[in-house]
Scaffold this active site. Sequence first.
Site, PDB file in Angstrom:
ATOM      1  CE  LYS A 271     -12.679   9.622   5.969  1.00 53.99           C
ATOM      2  NZ  LYS A 271     -12.740   8.503   5.412  1.00 53.99           N
TER       3      LYS A 271
ATOM      4  CE  LYS B  94      -4.946  12.785   7.838  1.00 56.83           C
ATOM      5  NZ  LYS B  94      -5.825  12.082   6.588  1.00 56.83           N
TER       6      LYS B  94
HETATM    7  P1  NAP Z   1      -0.726   7.653   0.913  1.00 55.93           P
HETATM    8  O1  NAP Z   1      -1.021   5.695   1.427  1.00 55.93           O
HETATM    9  O2  NAP Z   1      -0.038   7.735   2.174  1.00 55.93           O
HETATM   10  O3  NAP Z   1      -1.377   8.329   0.012  1.00 55.93           O
HETATM   11  C1  NAP Z   1      -0.918   9.294   0.012  1.00 55.93           C
HETATM   12  C2  NAP Z   1      -0.052  10.133  -0.937  1.00 55.93           C
HETATM   13  O4  NAP Z   1       0.142  11.631  -1.514  1.00 55.93           O
HETATM   14  C3  NAP Z   1       1.309   9.215  -0.701  1.00 55.93           C
HETATM   15  O5  NAP Z   1       1.278   8.702  -1.956  1.00 55.93           O
HETATM   16  C4  NAP Z   1       2.359  10.756  -1.017  1.00 55.93           C
HETATM   17  O6  NAP Z   1       3.127  10.491  -1.426  1.00 55.93           O
HETATM   18  C5  NAP Z   1       1.041  12.102  -1.690  1.00 55.93           C
HETATM   19  N1  NAP Z   1       1.844  13.039  -1.196  1.00 55.93           N
HETATM   20  C6  NAP Z   1       1.712  13.158  -0.328  1.00 55.93           C
HETATM   21  N2  NAP Z   1       2.353  15.267  -0.438  1.00 55.93           N
HETATM   22  C7  NAP Z   1       2.099  14.832  -1.483  1.00 55.93           C
HETATM   23  C8  NAP Z   1       2.737  16.366  -2.216  1.00 55.93           C
HETATM   24  N3  NAP Z   1       2.678  17.104  -1.701  1.00 55.93           N
HETATM   25  N4  NAP Z   1       1.945  16.318  -3.470  1.00 55.93           N
HETATM   26  C9  NAP Z   1       2.609  15.422  -4.532  1.00 55.93           C
HETATM   27  N5  NAP Z   1       1.652  13.856  -3.804  1.00 55.93           N
HETATM   28  C10 NAP Z   1       1.831  13.960  -2.128  1.00 55.93           C
HETATM   29  O7  NAP Z   1      -2.823   7.129   2.215  1.00 55.93           O
HETATM   30  P2  NAP Z   1      -3.919   7.199   1.680  1.00 55.93           P
HETATM   31  O8  NAP Z   1      -3.722   5.541   2.735  1.00 55.93           O
HETATM   32  O9  NAP Z   1      -4.008   6.726   0.591  1.00 55.93           O
HETATM   33  O10 NAP Z   1      -4.616   8.110   2.580  1.00 55.93           O
HETATM   34  C11 NAP Z   1      -4.733   9.420   1.296  1.00 55.93           C
HETATM   35  C12 NAP Z   1      -5.692  10.213   2.342  1.00 55.93           C
HETATM   36  O11 NAP Z   1      -6.944   9.457   2.165  1.00 55.93           O
HETATM   37  C13 NAP Z   1      -5.093  10.346   3.732  1.00 55.93           C
HETATM   38  O12 NAP Z   1      -5.708  11.596   4.747  1.00 55.93           O
HETATM   39  C14 NAP Z   1      -6.364   9.713   4.369  1.00 55.93           C
HETATM   40  O13 NAP Z   1      -7.092  10.412   6.175  1.00 55.93           O
HETATM   41  C15 NAP Z   1      -7.919   9.744   3.986  1.00 55.93           C
HETATM   42  N6  NAP Z   1      -7.619   8.101   3.390  1.00 55.93           N
HETATM   43  C16 NAP Z   1      -7.629   6.882   4.037  1.00 55.93           C
HETATM   44  C17 NAP Z   1      -8.122   6.157   4.220  1.00 55.93           C
HETATM   45  C18 NAP Z   1      -7.636   4.504   3.727  1.00 55.93           C
HETATM   46  O14 NAP Z   1      -8.622   3.332   3.878  1.00 55.93           O
HETATM   47  N7  NAP Z   1      -5.864   4.487   3.391  1.00 55.93           N
HETATM   48  C19 NAP Z   1      -9.469   5.917   3.372  1.00 55.93           C
HETATM   49  C20 NAP Z   1     -10.252   6.839   3.765  1.00 55.93           C
HETATM   50  C21 NAP Z   1      -9.132   8.391   3.656  1.00 55.93           C
HETATM   51  P3  NAP Z   1       4.854   9.685  -1.385  1.00 55.93           P
HETATM   52  O15 NAP Z   1       4.386   8.255  -2.656  1.00 55.93           O
HETATM   53  O16 NAP Z   1       6.083  10.510  -1.773  1.00 55.93           O
HETATM   54  O17 NAP Z   1       4.429   8.302  -0.318  1.00 55.93           O
END
Ligand code: NAP
Length: 299
Positions: free
Chosen positions: A174, A242
């Site tokens: 990744k 990150k």
């Molecule tokens: P996001 O919208 O911030 O979603 C992360 C979720 O995880 C949030 O709902 C957060 O809760 C929850 N969370 C964080 N810590 C937690 C904990 N300790 N216990 C329970 N829930 C927890 O981010 P995302 O865009 O979905 O991305 C998630 C991951 O995938 C990241 O590592 C990112 O780098 C990766 N990623 C993202 C994409 C993209 O295009 N978005 C593509 C590939 C990979 P809250 O609702 O309270 O914030």
Amino acid sequence: MTETEPVGFIGLGIMGRSMALHLLEGGHSLVVYNRTRQKALPLLDRGATWASSPADVAARCAVVFTIVGFPHDVEEVYLGPNGLISNARSGMLFVDMTTSSPALAVRIAEAAAVRGAVSLDAPVSGGDKGAREGTLSIMVGGDPTAFNRVLPLMRLMGKNIVHQGPAGSGQSCKLCNQIVIAGTMIGVCEALAFARRSGLNLDRMLQSIGSGAAASWTLQNLAPRILAQNFGPGFYVKHFIKDLRLAMEWAKQKGLDLPGLRTVLARYEALASRPGGENLGTHGLYLLYDSSPFLPPSH
Ligand code: NAP
């Protein structure tokens, strides 16, 4: 595994909410947990069950997927006192799809093994669109037998699913993906700024270069968002920083200098230092070149 055994899902943000929905639509009963409960409501309305903590998810499910934000979130969900590992039973299978550290993935796999469980690292690529459409690329590290066991569930979320090798190698793969995107993203933003200063019609410019040798997912999916002046995530700047830092650290440990990556990381850090910058989508990088996009160049 059968459709009657509940599957656990932790992390219901931009990516997780769509990925979990595919499991539900695939006929699996789902037990979900997220830091902010409200984000689970659309899934609870569709029949998912709420769990009060990662430990509660572990108590009810033999297979658990996670996709949270940062490595420290992964650490808390897996290795924290109320986490998955200290509540794991023999035979359980964990799949972390967060983009996180390869070294942390190895630590979690070792901790799971001590309890007779297995943990795979399986980060994804394809963006919010790939998550919604179930077309993600999934890069998997860890035990091959566990990989085969969980493959039917992964197929509900992704199309290109490749076992990369031992624990941590999904995360390393990744980071390769993110190194390529870093170069592509700065190229797309600089080309758009260049085109605008050259007085080109931006839609027509994209029409020409979007299907030639410069074609890419970023150009196809994110350049139109820049033209629409829609700079929301998508993929958060804070998460991309990150990832680029993880790649820089890993490269440093291997004695490898990546000057291109260092340049892009510095540009993103400059963007994140602006108010609201870290919560923009990654294509917000364009705003470093053009703070009032698409007003006439004389502005
Ligand atoms: P996001 O919208 O911030 O979603 C992360 C979720 O995880 C949030 O709902 C957060 O809760 C929850 N969370 C964080 N810590 C937690 C904990 N300790 N216990 C329970 N829930 C927890 O981010 P995302 O865009 O979905 O991305 C998630 C991951 O995938 C990241 O590592 C990112 O780098 C990766 N990623 C993202 C994409 C993209 O295009 N978005 C593509 C590939 C990979 P809250 O609702 O309270 O914030």
